[in-house]
Motif scaffolding. Structure first.
Motif, mmCIF file in Angstrom:
data_model
loop_
_atom_site.group_PDB
_atom_site.id
_atom_site.type_symbol
_atom_site.label_atom_id
_atom_site.label_comp_id
_atom_site.label_asym_id
_atom_site.label_seq_id
_atom_site.Cartn_x
_atom_site.Cartn_y
_atom_site.Cartn_z
ATOM 1 N N ALA A 246 10.126 47.930 43.684
ATOM 2 C CA ALA A 246 10.595 48.371 42.342
ATOM 3 C C ALA A 246 12.226 48.494 42.327
ATOM 4 O O ALA A 246 12.659 48.343 41.563
ATOM 5 N N GLY A 247 12.311 49.215 43.457
ATOM 6 C CA GLY A 247 13.935 49.474 43.584
ATOM 7 C C GLY A 247 14.668 48.373 43.358
ATOM 8 O O GLY A 247 15.890 48.584 42.520
ATOM 9 N N PRO A 248 14.434 47.369 44.134
ATOM 10 C CA PRO A 248 15.640 46.164 43.896
ATOM 11 C C PRO A 248 15.417 45.440 42.584
ATOM 12 O O PRO A 248 16.472 45.042 42.164
ATOM 13 N N VAL A 331 5.195 51.331 38.293
ATOM 14 C CA VAL A 331 5.900 50.100 38.784
ATOM 15 C C VAL A 331 5.899 48.878 38.220
ATOM 16 O O VAL A 331 6.928 48.031 38.016
ATOM 17 N N ALA A 332 4.891 48.744 37.320
ATOM 18 C CA ALA A 332 4.865 47.595 36.506
ATOM 19 C C ALA A 332 6.011 47.781 35.391
ATOM 20 O O ALA A 332 6.621 46.884 34.619
ATOM 21 N N THR A 333 6.028 48.892 34.653
ATOM 22 C CA THR A 333 7.027 49.186 33.542
ATOM 23 C C THR A 333 8.524 48.962 34.295
ATOM 24 O O THR A 333 9.333 48.527 33.494
ATOM 25 N N VAL A 334 8.782 49.160 35.314
ATOM 26 C CA VAL A 334 10.235 49.146 35.968
ATOM 27 C C VAL A 334 10.194 47.637 36.081
ATOM 28 O O VAL A 334 11.383 47.193 35.691
ATOM 29 N N SER A 371 9.666 39.879 40.378
ATOM 30 C CA SER A 371 8.915 40.726 39.602
ATOM 31 C C SER A 371 7.572 40.261 39.341
ATOM 32 O O SER A 371 6.844 40.754 38.552
ATOM 33 N N ARG A 372 7.360 38.932 39.671
ATOM 34 C CA ARG A 372 5.705 38.338 39.662
ATOM 35 C C ARG A 372 5.092 38.613 41.051
ATOM 36 O O ARG A 372 4.059 38.038 41.137
#
Length: 400
Positions: A246-248, A331-334, A371-372
């Protein structure tokens, strides 16, 4: 966890996200070449190595920083501002180092004693099969999408464990030297090109039992490390793996915002309107505010989730299902918020965002691709969290 208290072997307190931020311009300069060559530029690797940013999760016993999960995601978010592929690769190498810290000391020593700077990559899905052998397993398989494999000396590979009777009682992560594996160049993609996430192949490679981590045990917080007082290696398994992705993604959105704001500050207008300066248009102001708010939303969810994982680890308690499910949702929200923010920013910048020479189109492709990742999938994460909230035991994924 207080980041200022984290330090590497023998040195004083360090601010690892600050070190990452100092490399952003370097990464931006080499981002195009990283993409074209389908591997992180060696200048980036050398700078990251010198800054100690491959040792975020390495035990202090071996000269690493043994930092927090929050530090891991903050570093990923800083590096992502400069180059999505470099940030992704660095984050996944670090989370692979964290997994090695869960293994017995014997395995850890085999990785780090000969090379304190050893790096690892990982492929969690059990795309390999282990055959029972004296003292371990002989593994064979093909693992795709192995980010960081071009810069690693070790690989963690998902395998189905076979017992002496031919049964398959568990899934494991086998820790294998890269020189026992073959790399097949299969990473030809639209985004995150520079991660070099190629395919690894093993053909009847023997792995001793102490270098095979039970995934079933790890998901329940049962790690074979003998060092129970090391807080980092008590962090919840799946939430930590998910957070490393998630950070990247957040960093990519932040980098896009910086580029668009810098462009607007130069005073460009809006074609086919009377606005000589786009920044004076209410529509531009509102879109920038909306994008910034989405990035803030992503940041808040990311840091909350990382702090949750760190706090449960600090207490020495296994993170409950509901909290682990919420991390998947965070994480999905990020991913979703970062993606939506970047979409707005591309609209502000206009069609020129997609020119070959524009870094925005590369950021967009990196964001859309990264993000996928299957562990991020917002629809599945929403199902998982909803079922956990409603107390439904029958879940849709084993990875919570």
């Amino acid at each position: 966890m207080n980041r200022s208290a984290e330090s590497g072997g023998g040195e004083g307190p360090v601010d690892l996200p600050e070190r990452a931020a100092s490399l952003v311009e370097l990464l931006r300069r080499h981002a195009g070449r990283t993409e074209k060559q389908r591997r992180v530029a060696e200048e980036n690797i050398a700078a990251l190595d010198e800054a100690g940013l491959f040792g975020i999760t390495v035990p202090r016993r071996f000269g690493g920083h043994q930092a927090s999960v929050r530090t891991l995601v903050e570093v990923g978010a800083e590096l992502g501002r400069g180059c999505g592929s470099t940030a992704w690769t660095t984050s996944l190498i670090n989370v692979s180092g964290w997994v090695i810290g869960l293994f017995p000391e014997r395995a850890q020593r085999e990785v780090y004693e000969a090379n304190l700077g050893a790096r690892a990559c990982a492929a969690l899905p059990p795309h390999g099969t282990g055959t029972s052998a004296d003292g371990g397993q002989a593994i064979t398989g093909r693992w795709g999408f192995v980010s960081g494999c071009l810069h690693a000396e070790w690989a963690l590979l998902g395998v189905s464990i076979t017992d002496a009777g031919g049964g398959r009682p568990d899934q494991g992560l086998a820790l294998v030297p890269m020189d026992r594996l073959t790399i097949e160049e299969t990473w030809h993609v639209a985004g995150m090109c520079g991660t070099g996430s190629n395919t690894l192949i093993a053909d009847n490679v023997f792995v001793p039992a102490h270098r095979i981590l039970s995934v079933a045990g790890a998901k329940q917080g049962r790690y074979p490390t003998e060092f129970r007082d090391e807080v980092l290696y008590r962090a919840a398994f799946v939430p930590t793996l998910a957070l490393s992705l998630a950070g990247p993604l957040l960093g990519l959105a932040r980098g896009g915002m910086e580029l668009v704001l810098a462009s607007l500050a130069q005073g460009r207008g809006i074609s086919h309107t009377f606005y000589e300066q786009a920044r004076q248009a209410p529509s531009t102001q509102m879109q920038c505010a909306e994008a910034a708010q989405l990035i803030d939303t992503a940041t808040l969810h990311l840091m909350r989730a990382a702090d949750d994982v760190d706090n449960w680890a600090a207490r020495g308690q296994f993170m409950p299902l509901l909290d682990r499910a919420r991390v998947r949702m965070d994480v999905a929200t990020v991913a979703r918020s970062s993606r939506e923010a970047l979409d707005i920013l591309l609209t502000v910048q206009g069609a020129k965002s997609f020119a070959d020479g524009s870094p925005l189109q590369r950021i967009w492709r990196d964001q859309e691709t990264g993000s996928r990742h299957a562990l991020i999938n917002p629809a599945i994460a929403t199902e998982i969290y909803g079922r956990a909230l409603l107390g439904i035991d029958d879940q849709v994924s084993p990875l919570i």
